[in-house]
Scaffold this motif. Structure first.
Motif, mmCIF file in Angstrom:
data_model
loop_
_atom_site.group_PDB
_atom_site.id
_atom_site.type_symbol
_atom_site.label_atom_id
_atom_site.label_comp_id
_atom_site.label_asym_id
_atom_site.label_seq_id
_atom_site.Cartn_x
_atom_site.Cartn_y
_atom_site.Cartn_z
ATOM 1 N N ILE A 150 0.835 -1.208 0.000
ATOM 2 C CA ILE A 150 0.000 0.000 0.000
ATOM 3 C C ILE A 150 0.868 1.255 0.000
ATOM 4 O O ILE A 150 0.682 2.169 -0.818
ATOM 5 N N LEU A 151 1.841 1.301 0.911
ATOM 6 C CA LEU A 151 2.659 2.507 1.021
ATOM 7 C C LEU A 151 3.689 2.597 -0.101
ATOM 8 O O LEU A 151 4.002 3.702 -0.565
ATOM 9 N N SER A 152 4.201 1.468 -0.550
ATOM 10 C CA SER A 152 5.145 1.482 -1.671
ATOM 11 C C SER A 152 4.490 2.024 -2.929
ATOM 12 O O SER A 152 5.110 2.780 -3.700
ATOM 13 N N GLN A 153 3.247 1.645 -3.149
ATOM 14 C CA GLN A 153 2.521 2.115 -4.320
ATOM 15 C C GLN A 153 2.377 3.635 -4.299
ATOM 16 O O GLN A 153 2.672 4.322 -5.279
ATOM 17 N N ALA A 154 1.940 4.183 -3.167
ATOM 18 C CA ALA A 154 1.755 5.627 -3.053
ATOM 19 C C ALA A 154 3.091 6.368 -3.116
ATOM 20 O O ALA A 154 3.203 7.397 -3.786
ATOM 21 N N SER A 155 4.106 5.862 -2.432
ATOM 22 C CA SER A 155 5.401 6.528 -2.407
ATOM 23 C C SER A 155 6.076 6.493 -3.769
ATOM 24 O O SER A 155 6.666 7.486 -4.205
ATOM 25 N N ALA A 156 6.009 5.349 -4.440
ATOM 26 C CA ALA A 156 6.621 5.247 -5.767
ATOM 27 C C ALA A 156 5.911 6.156 -6.763
ATOM 28 O O ALA A 156 6.548 6.778 -7.619
ATOM 29 N N THR A 157 4.590 6.246 -6.666
ATOM 30 C CA THR A 157 3.826 7.135 -7.540
ATOM 31 C C THR A 157 4.229 8.588 -7.315
ATOM 32 O O THR A 157 4.438 9.352 -8.261
ATOM 33 N N ALA A 158 4.347 8.981 -6.039
ATOM 34 C CA ALA A 158 4.736 10.354 -5.716
ATOM 35 C C ALA A 158 6.157 10.645 -6.180
ATOM 36 O O ALA A 158 6.438 11.710 -6.748
ATOM 37 N N SER A 159 7.081 9.707 -5.950
ATOM 38 C CA SER A 159 8.467 9.907 -6.351
ATOM 39 C C SER A 159 8.588 10.007 -7.871
ATOM 40 O O SER A 159 9.332 10.856 -8.390
ATOM 41 N N PHE A 160 7.863 9.160 -8.574
ATOM 42 C CA PHE A 160 7.914 9.202 -10.032
ATOM 43 C C PHE A 160 7.308 10.507 -10.550
ATOM 44 O O PHE A 160 7.770 11.072 -11.542
ATOM 45 N N GLY A 161 6.279 11.007 -9.876
ATOM 46 C CA GLY A 161 5.702 12.292 -10.253
ATOM 47 C C GLY A 161 6.701 13.424 -10.101
ATOM 48 O O GLY A 161 6.795 14.321 -10.950
ATOM 49 N N LEU A 162 7.492 13.393 -9.013
ATOM 50 C CA LEU A 162 8.530 14.398 -8.823
ATOM 51 C C LEU A 162 9.608 14.279 -9.888
ATOM 52 O O LEU A 162 10.165 15.295 -10.340
ATOM 53 N N LEU A 163 9.905 13.043 -10.289
ATOM 54 C CA LEU A 163 10.891 12.831 -11.348
ATOM 55 C C LEU A 163 10.424 13.452 -12.663
ATOM 56 O O LEU A 163 11.202 14.100 -13.374
ATOM 57 N N LEU A 164 9.142 13.267 -12.999
ATOM 58 C CA LEU A 164 8.592 13.875 -14.201
ATOM 59 C C LEU A 164 8.607 15.400 -14.105
ATOM 60 O O LEU A 164 8.873 16.095 -15.088
ATOM 61 N N THR A 165 8.319 15.902 -12.919
ATOM 62 C CA THR A 165 8.338 17.355 -12.729
ATOM 63 C C THR A 165 9.737 17.916 -12.921
ATOM 64 O O THR A 165 9.929 18.972 -13.533
ATOM 65 N N HIS A 166 10.729 17.211 -12.406
ATOM 66 C CA HIS A 166 12.106 17.696 -12.464
ATOM 67 C C HIS A 166 12.670 17.676 -13.880
ATOM 68 O O HIS A 166 13.327 18.626 -14.314
ATOM 69 N N PHE A 167 12.416 16.579 -14.615
ATOM 70 C CA PHE A 167 13.043 16.424 -15.926
ATOM 71 C C PHE A 167 12.130 16.818 -17.086
ATOM 72 O O PHE A 167 12.628 17.229 -18.133
ATOM 73 N N ALA A 168 10.815 16.654 -16.909
ATOM 74 C CA ALA A 168 9.902 16.949 -18.009
ATOM 75 C C ALA A 168 9.062 18.190 -17.773
ATOM 76 O O ALA A 168 8.314 18.618 -18.659
ATOM 77 N N GLY A 169 9.148 18.767 -16.593
ATOM 78 C CA GLY A 169 8.403 19.971 -16.294
ATOM 79 C C GLY A 169 6.910 19.769 -16.138
ATOM 80 O O GLY A 169 6.131 20.717 -16.248
ATOM 81 N N GLN A 170 6.484 18.524 -15.861
ATOM 82 C CA GLN A 170 5.065 18.264 -15.683
ATOM 83 C C GLN A 170 4.621 18.727 -14.293
ATOM 84 O O GLN A 170 5.280 18.437 -13.302
ATOM 85 N N PRO A 171 3.494 19.448 -14.211
ATOM 86 C CA PRO A 171 3.023 19.934 -12.906
ATOM 87 C C PRO A 171 2.473 18.805 -12.050
ATOM 88 O O PRO A 171 1.946 17.816 -12.562
ATOM 89 N N VAL A 172 2.631 18.951 -10.761
ATOM 90 C CA VAL A 172 2.149 17.959 -9.806
ATOM 91 C C VAL A 172 1.329 18.674 -8.739
ATOM 92 O O VAL A 172 1.726 19.724 -8.240
ATOM 93 N N ASN A 173 0.193 18.109 -8.393
ATOM 94 C CA ASN A 173 -0.656 18.666 -7.338
ATOM 95 C C ASN A 173 -0.055 18.292 -5.987
ATOM 96 O O ASN A 173 -0.225 17.173 -5.497
ATOM 97 N N GLU A 174 0.650 19.238 -5.374
ATOM 98 C CA GLU A 174 1.382 18.956 -4.142
ATOM 99 C C GLU A 174 0.451 18.577 -2.997
ATOM 100 O O GLU A 174 0.710 17.623 -2.257
ATOM 101 N N SER A 175 -0.630 19.330 -2.809
ATOM 102 C CA SER A 175 -1.534 19.069 -1.693
ATOM 103 C C SER A 175 -2.221 17.712 -1.848
ATOM 104 O O SER A 175 -2.410 16.981 -0.869
ATOM 105 N N PHE A 176 -2.580 17.355 -3.079
ATOM 106 C CA PHE A 176 -3.220 16.060 -3.311
ATOM 107 C C PHE A 176 -2.246 14.927 -3.003
ATOM 108 O O PHE A 176 -2.608 13.929 -2.374
#
Length: 212
Positions: A150-176
């Protein structure tokens, strides 16, 4: 106004594409990583014993030493503390763009520990060892694996979202993302506490008979 709406739609689509990592295929992939760890742990234990490695059972013996506690509170503290550290490690790495591979290592190592412990007990004690696994470890470990997934799924999703934000400039909903992470962490902690309490109760009752 129309431009703002179109930007929100594009942002929502990008977030949806990132969220696909949190769907069932990724959850199944994480479960596959756990099973891979179980297989690797079993193989490692078998090879180590075949090679007469004197340290083959060191990890397992250290794991079993905690069952020398005779009180429920002492045993609960011994089994709960490492599990909570594992949950906090997953949660922490969810806020790092480079935490994704570290997160994936947790279910792998969790499966590895299960496989090595089960393999050692079966190879050294036969059916009696399997009885120890089934009575003392199986149900609590399955609940803990559920919490890890359960927690690995959420954490990996969040980490991958940050990776996309850093390299691809995709926005991420921080509060969500923060709300989802906190919710998954709470669920995982509840499951871990229940699993550790169950393991402690089973150990107090059956460990003197099975491991005595």
């Amino acid at each position: 106004m129309g431009l703002a709406i179109r930007r929100r739609i594009r942002t929502h689509r990008r977030l949806s594409s990132t969220a696909r990592w949190g769907n069932s295929p990724f959850y199944i992939a994480l479960a596959g990583i756990v099973l891979t760890g179980v297989l690797l742990g079993s193989i490692w234990e078998a090879y180590a014993r075949y090679a007469h490695n004197e340290y083959a059972g060191y990890f397992v013996l250290q794991y079993l030493n905690r069952y020398e506690y005779t009180s429920f509170a002492s045993l609960l503290g011994a089994v709960l503390w490492p599990s909570m550290l594992m949950m906090l490690f997953l949660f922490y790495n969810g806020f790092s763009c480079i935490g994704f591979p570290l997160i994936l290592m947790v279910p792998l190592l969790k499966g590895f520990s299960i496989g090595s412990i089960s393999g050692y007990l079966y190879s050294t004690q036969g059916l009696h060892g399997m009885a120890v696994v089934l009575i003392l470890f199986f149900l609590p470990e399955m609940v803990q694996v559920w919490a890890v997934l359960i927690l690995s799924q959420a954490s990996a999703t969040a980490s991958f979202g940050l990776l996309l934000t850093h390299f691809a400039g995709q926005p991420v909903n921080e509060s969500f993302r923060l709300g989802q992470m906190a919710q998954r962490l709470a669920k995982s902690i509840i499951l871990v506490v229940l699993a550790c309490a169950l393991e402690s109760a089973l150990s107090i009752v059956f460990a003197p008979i099975l491991l005595g």
